[in-house]
Scaffold this active site. Structure first.
Site, PDB file in Angstrom:
ATOM      1  N   GLU A  68       0.794  -1.228   0.000  1.00 20.38           N
ATOM      2  CA  GLU A  68       0.000   0.000   0.000  1.00 20.38           C
ATOM      3  C   GLU A  68       0.828   1.280   0.000  1.00 20.38           C
ATOM      4  O   GLU A  68       0.260   2.374  -0.017  1.00 20.38           O
ATOM      5  CB  GLU A  68      -0.964  -0.027   1.183  1.00 20.38           C
ATOM      6  CG  GLU A  68      -2.057  -1.061   0.990  1.00 20.38           C
ATOM      7  CD  GLU A  68      -2.874  -1.310   2.241  1.00 20.38           C
ATOM      8  OE1 GLU A  68      -3.983  -1.855   2.106  1.00 20.38           O
ATOM      9  OE2 GLU A  68      -2.404  -0.972   3.355  1.00 20.38           O
ATOM     10  N   GLU A  76      -0.122  -6.577  15.317  1.00 17.09           N
ATOM     11  CA  GLU A  76       0.034  -6.404  13.871  1.00 17.09           C
ATOM     12  C   GLU A  76       1.475  -6.095  13.491  1.00 17.09           C
ATOM     13  O   GLU A  76       1.951  -6.518  12.439  1.00 17.09           O
ATOM     14  CB  GLU A  76      -0.880  -5.285  13.370  1.00 17.09           C
ATOM     15  CG  GLU A  76      -0.809  -5.091  11.868  1.00 17.09           C
ATOM     16  CD  GLU A  76      -1.732  -4.003  11.361  1.00 17.09           C
ATOM     17  OE1 GLU A  76      -1.857  -3.850  10.130  1.00 17.09           O
ATOM     18  OE2 GLU A  76      -2.318  -3.296  12.189  1.00 17.09           O
TER      19      GLU A  76
END
Length: 645
Positions: free
Chosen positions: A448, A591
């Protein structure tokens, strides 16, 4: 800010905490608890999730799957924290137990039983144990079982209380009761509205067993809090239904509730991964499986957000994380659970059609971030929403993979075919052609950090694969399908860079956020040459920074190195995928490295795929599941997969 307490204030009880190592493969015990480093474990059943705290007889919050309301700050929909009914105050001899009154507080997270147990001593008064369940057989119900063993004669009162999160407003509580010949139940009920008024939310609870009175030295006194929480997304009359379900559970009794819950978890664990010779890895894999199983259930077509029911991280939205990283792991072990995640997408096909029309395309364009409605819920300032179109191909791939494993042609015809057809139509309208061939321009990559680029190799390949599987489905069903194919082998046709597949047409060797090109080898099989797979790995792995990048990339690298037969590198990347992401005291995965937002189910799904589709040699093909050669890394003596239904 924070929780509003409906009845009495909560007493905070703290001790110390440490980072737990493997004691056995089915549980983790935290012998000391420290509020400064404690990350709560989640006990969930795919519909409701309770998050534990360091404070005995308390839970931090409850999250409701499939229920979304507007955030107070405006913007997109956010998964709801419900009315937390699973809290109790313990009063002994007229004094509310405080932090200074307890000692030896321990907690154990039991993967196999699907519960969290705790135990502590109230000084000179009593030994207390408690067990927290999100009841697997009752999707909206929870249970906290409490046992008190007095050290002297004591007078005890256990007071249940409800807490409403700041996502709720118009909070009203009431007490009521029911008396029948078979017994009586006293209810505490709370009703509220989500901010903005979209949903009503209700909870009810009851204390069953001896919750007050004299308890004699040497005795053992069992009681429990049982309750339910629903929203109008789940039932047209959540207030009455929450009370009905609480009464049902109360009259079932503690033993029957725990027995049925345990039976349901036993059924889940028929899908298991066994690793002999490495107890720590076995425990970690069971932890990962527990997290996935806790966040999905049969009978409800809901999918899994990146953080599941642990928090409101990413607003509880559903991403490609569910379709590409989590679903295939469940598909091998429990196809029926994987089907619920695919059905979530199928039921939102009409919303995807409208989404495509709104952006000038045909067919169905699935949103990057999806809530219960299936509409795009990415914040307007994030370019991933309008441009990260590879999600549509990932949705189609997941549907096709479920068919490949189930071989259910009736489901393919009645449920999956419209999705496969409409997603292929989207790509037909999205692809541009010129003298050089076909292109997909102006996209955000899986990496991204690469925004608004042309011909991302993965996006091109997943589009081609989407059209390819739609054609195969049409042939199986005898359907007309006039869309012209785009060669999968030519999808990554942008020039090489230093011998590696170029990520996108303008890529010049920049750092990347996460694995992108290597997804061409798995799961797409667009790159099959082993030398090219290895070159792509060697080129892109050093380009992912060690910090501030998500956990799942190393899982993919482990899977591919295992398929290449390199056990040492495969094991290295397997541990790189989670060792530095773990949070105390229950080894929960964040994460990012040294992160504080567990549990990251995307990473767990990727690592489980590394075990099954890498080390164990499983492969989901167009003809079903097959198993290739097992690769045992150092320290693993045996690896076996047991598949559930």
């Amino acid at each position: 800010m924070g929780n509003r307490i409906i009845s009495l204030a909560v007493v905070l009880l703290t001790t110390a905490s440490f980072y737990c190592k493997a004691q056995d493969s089915w549980s983790i015990t935290a012998a000391e608890l420290d509020a400064n480093t404690y990350h709560g474990a989640t006990v969930a059943n795919g519909m409701i999730g309770f998050k534990s705290t360091v404070h005995p007889l308390q839970t931090e919050h409850i999250i409701l799957a499939g229920a979304y309301g507007k955030a107070r700050s405006g913007g997109v929909e956010v998964i709801l924290k419900g009315i937390n009914f699973m809290n109790a105050l313990l009063v002994i001899d007229g004094d509310t137990v405080s932090a200074s009154d307890i000692m030896e507080h321990k907690q154990t997270l039991h993967f196999q039983k699907g519960c969290l147990t705790g135990r502590f001593i109230v000084k000179n008064k009593a030994h207390v144990t408690y067990s927290l369940y999100a009841l697997r057989h009752l999707p909206f119900c929870g249970l906290m079982e409490i046992t008190i063993c007095p050290m002297s004669d004591i007078r005890v009162s256990v007071v249940n209380e409800h807490l409403a999160s700041n996502a709720l407003c118009d909070v009203v509580s009431r007490k009521s009761g029911l008396t029948e010949r078979s017994g009586s139940v006293r209810l505490l009920s709370t009703d509220a509205m989500s901010f903005g008024g979209k949903l009503s939310v209700s909870a009810a609870s009851a204390v069953i067993g001896q919750s007050e009175g004299l308890m004699r030295k040497g005795g053992e006194y069992q009681l429990a809090i049982v309750g339910a929480c629903l929203s109008s997304a789940h039932h047209p009359d959540p207030a009455n239904e929450a009370e009905r379900q609480t009464i049902f559970a109360a009259f079932e009794g503690i033993d029957r509730l725990v027995s049925h819950h345990t039976d349901a978890w036993d059924e889940l664990w028929k899908g298991d991964i066994t690793i002999d010779g490495d107890l720590q890895t076995q425990q970690d894999v069971h932890n990962m499986l527990y997290q996935l199983y806790s966040n999905v259930r049969d009978g409800y077509s809901l999918s899994i957000p990146p953080m599941g029911l642990t928090s409101t991280g990413y607003n509880g939205h559903v991403f490609w994380d569910a379709d590409l990283w989590m679903m295939p792991a469940l598909l091998v072990l429990h196809p029926s659970l994987a089907r619920q995640m695919v059905e979530y997408r199928i039921e939102r096909l009409d919303a995807a059609r409208q989404h495509a029309l709104a952006y000038g395309y045909r067919g169905a364009m699935f949103p990057w971030e999806s809530s219960e409605s299936g509409t795009e819920q990415t914040p307007f300032f994030a370019l991933t929403g309008p441009f990260e179109h590879h999600i549509t191909g990932c949705v189609a791939l997941a549907a096709w993979q479920y068919f490949c494993v189930s071989r259910d042609t009736t489901w393919l015809r009645d449920r999956a075919w419209p999705l496969l057809r409409e997603t292929a139509r989207f790509w037909e309208s999205r692809i541009e052609t010129d003298a050089e061939g076909w292109h997909i321009r102006n996209v955000v990559c899986p990496d991204e950090w690469a925004m608004n680029v042309d011909d991302n190799a993965f996006t091109n390949a997943v589009a081609a694969r989407n059209i390819e599987v739609a054609k195969m489905a049409a042939r199986i069903l005898g359907k007309e399908f006039p869309i012209v194919g785009f060669s999968l082998s030519q999808a990554a046709k942008v020039p090489l860079i230093d011998g590696a597949t170029r990520e996108h047409a303008g890529y010049q060797g920049e750092s990347i956020k996460q694995a992108d090109v290597s997804l061409l080898a798995y799961p797409l099989r667009a790159v099959t040459d082993t030398n090219q797979i290895r070159r792509d790995l060697e080129y892109y792995i050093p380009r992912i920074p060690l910090d501030n990048t998500p956990a799942m990339s190393d899982a993919l690298f482990a899977l591919l190195y295992a398929r290449l037969g390199d056990a040492e590198k495969a094991l290295h990347h397997f541990h790189e995928g989670y060792d530095d992401y773990l949070c105390p005291p229950f080894r929960q995965m964040a994460e990012e490295k040294n992160g504080h937002n567990p549990y990251f189910l995307t990473g767990a799904g990727g690592l489980l795929q590394a075990v099954m589709m890498g080390f164990a040699g499983y492969e989901i093909t167009d003809d079903g599941i097959r198993q290739n050669t097992i690769l045992l890394p150092k320290g693993w003596q045996r690896l076996s997969i047991c598949r559930g239904r």
